[in-house]
Design a protein around this motif. Structure first.
Motif, short mmCIF file in Angstrom:
data_model
loop_
_atom_site.label_atom_id
_atom_site.label_comp_id
_atom_site.label_asym_id
_atom_site.label_seq_id
_atom_site.Cartn_x
_atom_site.Cartn_y
_atom_site.Cartn_z
N ASN A 91 -9.62 -9.10 56.63
CA ASN A 91 -8.62 -10.00 58.31
C ASN A 91 -6.91 -9.74 58.12
N VAL A 92 -6.47 -9.48 57.05
CA VAL A 92 -4.80 -9.08 56.11
C VAL A 92 -4.72 -7.90 56.12
N SER A 93 -6.19 -7.08 54.99
CA SER A 93 -5.99 -5.79 55.46
C SER A 93 -5.85 -5.23 56.79
N ALA A 94 -6.95 -5.07 57.28
CA ALA A 94 -6.89 -5.41 58.87
C ALA A 94 -5.43 -5.38 60.10
N ILE A 95 -4.69 -5.64 59.53
CA ILE A 95 -3.64 -6.10 60.00
C ILE A 95 -2.89 -5.17 59.18
N PHE A 96 -2.77 -4.81 58.35
CA PHE A 96 -1.90 -4.28 57.49
C PHE A 96 -1.65 -2.59 57.40
N PHE A 97 -3.44 -2.43 57.99
CA PHE A 97 -4.15 -1.24 58.48
C PHE A 97 -3.38 -0.34 59.62
N GLY A 98 -4.14 -1.93 60.31
CA GLY A 98 -3.33 -1.15 61.94
C GLY A 98 -1.87 -0.80 61.98
N ILE A 99 -0.98 -1.89 61.14
CA ILE A 99 0.73 -1.67 61.34
C ILE A 99 0.63 0.10 60.84
N SER A 100 0.52 0.35 59.96
CA SER A 100 0.07 1.73 59.29
C SER A 100 -0.38 3.15 59.56
N VAL A 101 -1.64 3.11 60.80
CA VAL A 101 -1.42 3.68 61.48
C VAL A 101 -1.28 4.45 63.15
N HIS A 102 -0.22 3.03 63.15
CA HIS A 102 0.80 2.58 64.38
C HIS A 102 1.98 4.35 63.86
N PHE A 103 2.16 3.21 62.23
CA PHE A 103 3.27 4.18 61.97
C PHE A 103 3.24 5.66 61.52
N LYS A 104 2.20 5.73 61.52
CA LYS A 104 2.00 7.14 60.71
C LYS A 104 0.02 7.68 60.94
N ILE A 105 0.06 8.75 62.35
CA ILE A 105 -1.64 7.95 62.37
C ILE A 105 -2.53 9.46 60.98
N TYR A 106 -1.86 9.76 60.34
CA TYR A 106 -2.66 9.87 58.86
C TYR A 106 -3.83 8.83 58.22
N PRO A 107 -3.10 7.52 58.17
CA PRO A 107 -3.79 6.50 57.41
C PRO A 107 -5.39 6.58 58.71
N ILE A 108 -5.47 7.11 59.72
CA ILE A 108 -7.24 6.67 60.61
C ILE A 108 -7.87 7.51 59.06
N ILE A 109 -7.47 8.26 58.68
CA ILE A 109 -8.24 8.78 57.59
C ILE A 109 -9.47 8.05 56.92
N TYR A 110 -8.76 7.14 56.73
CA TYR A 110 -8.39 5.77 55.50
C TYR A 110 -10.49 4.71 56.07
#
Length: 409
Positions: free
Chosen positions: A157-176
């Motif tokens: 759950n915590v990981s999902a929150i950070f993932f959502g923030i990182s993709v908002h910050f810059k789109i490229y982490p969507i590859i993960y």
């Protein structure tokens, strides 16, 4: 004695002080030399933050292509000191290195060995100069590493929150998204192994749960909700210009000069063609094919998998600049325990990577600053750099070993 020298606390303190020295040097160079130490992007961030303090849109500053969140974070550049943002990025640098150590330890590496690997981040000249010159990549590296750390600790759950923030910050982490999704399901099914062996639900139910396990669905729901809430809030405030500059621009961007990409010369020659948009889109296919294949094959070794994805994504991208290298350099210490290569070969790979960059930079310097007609030479250098990257990628894949304690599925 070696363990004392590689103590994590000492490493963090020394690397922090080293970056502070670089910051002071940068202030001196900016004040006394024609060539500035501070990255031009930092000036853009600061100008955008100034617009925010005046109640305007950060996009009133031309070439600001980031989430407004970054401008908000750097408001203290205006209210406290212009170098405040650099200090933020330096702190993110140190926290990212700290997370690298925690991730390595969580995978069974001794602390002294984990710290030893982390030196590739803490004392990497490129890492140090990028953050102290005012580039925001260390902030993104921190978000991405936090995403991996919490999913590996099975706190999805915590990981999902950070993932959502990182993709908002810059789109490229969507590859993960794919390896993260599969990893969450793999961990969840590992806990349910006993019940599966007893025959509850049968193999059909198991195969369905492989792709739509409740834990996976929850991870997707939380991360996408965080992304859409943050993105929707920014859209509500700034409208379409937010979407245009933060996301759409990066999908259609063409950088035909300051660009290591193997595609740059083709895009340069066809930039006036009516089919240039199609060529630009087709350039995405090889990188996304590699990202997909690596995500499926190596997700059980998540840090290694994501390093491969990032390295391939950057190497095959139609725009490739030096700051993009930090995307995979933050993951390189995590991938090392998963690769068995002799030291001489590491040295040869690193030397080839550095020398091919130097060749490109020389050719680009002659073209951009001296006015020589070396554009064909720049493209040749891009081809050499691309071949070197493909060779490195292939060598790492061929010599992969798993140090993760595998869970039977």
């Amino acid at each position: 004695m070696a363990i004392i020298c590689l103590d994590l606390k000492t490493t963090c303190i020394v690397s922090f002080l080293l970056r502070i020295l670089f910051m002071f040097y940068g202030e001196w160079q900016d004040a006394t030399m024609v060539v500035k130490y501070t990255d031009i992007d930092y000036e853009v961030f600061t100008d955008a933050a100034r617009h925010v303090t005046m109640g305007n849109s950060p996009y009133a500053r031309a070439t600001y292509r980031y989430t407004p969140l970054l401008a908000w974070i750097l408001v203290s550049n205006i209210t406290i000191h212009k170098a405040f943002g650099k200090l933020v990025f330096v702190v993110c640098d140190i926290l990212a290195g700290y997370l690298i150590v925690l991730i390595l330890k969580s995978q069974g590496n001794a602390e002294f060995r984990a710290v030893e690997y982390s030196w590739l981040w803490f004392f990497n000249p490129l890492t140090i100069t990028v953050s102290t010159r005012g580039n925001a990549e260390s902030l993104l590296a921190l978000l991405v590493l936090a995403t991996f750390y919490f999913v590996l600790k099975e706190r999805s759950n915590v990981s999902a929150i950070f993932f959502g923030i990182s993709v908002h910050f810059k789109i490229y982490p969507i590859i993960y998204a794919l390896p993260l999704y599969l990893t969450v399901g793999w961990y969840a099914r590992g806990k349910e192994k006993t019940r599966r062996q007893r025959g509850n639900g049968g193999w059909f139910s198991y195969m369905i749960s492989y792709v739509i396990h409740p834990h996976q669905l929850k991870y997707g729901l939380i991360s996408s909700s965080v992304f859409f809430v943050m993105t929707g809030h920014m859209y509500f405030i700034y409208g379409y210009e937010f979407l245009e500059h933060t996301y759409i621009y990066h999908l259609t961007r063409k950088d035909v000069k300051h660009n290591f990409s193997v595609y740059f010369y083709m895009l340069y020659l066809t930039m006036d063609s009516p089919f240039s948009w199609l060529i630009s889109l087709l350039a995405f296919l090889p990188q996304f094919l590699l990202v997909f294949v690596f995500g499926i094959k190596y997700y059980k070794d998540l840090p290694f998998c994501c390093f491969l994805q990032t390295f391939a994504f950057v190497s095959f991208n139609k725009v490739c600049t030096s700051q993009y290298f930090l995307w995979y350099l933050s993951l390189f210490p995590l991938a090392l325990p998963h690769v068995k290569i002799k030291n001489w070969k590491y040295i040869m790979m690193l030397s080839s990577w550095a020398l091919s960059q130097a060749f490109w930079l020389l050719a680009a310097y002659l073209f951009e600053f001296r006015g020589y007609n070396t554009l064909l030479l720049v493209w040749t250098a891009s081809l050499i750099f691309f071949v070197v990257n493909v060779w490195i990628l292939n060598t790492i894949v061929v010599n992969h070993i798993s140090l993760v304690k595998r869970k039977s599925t």
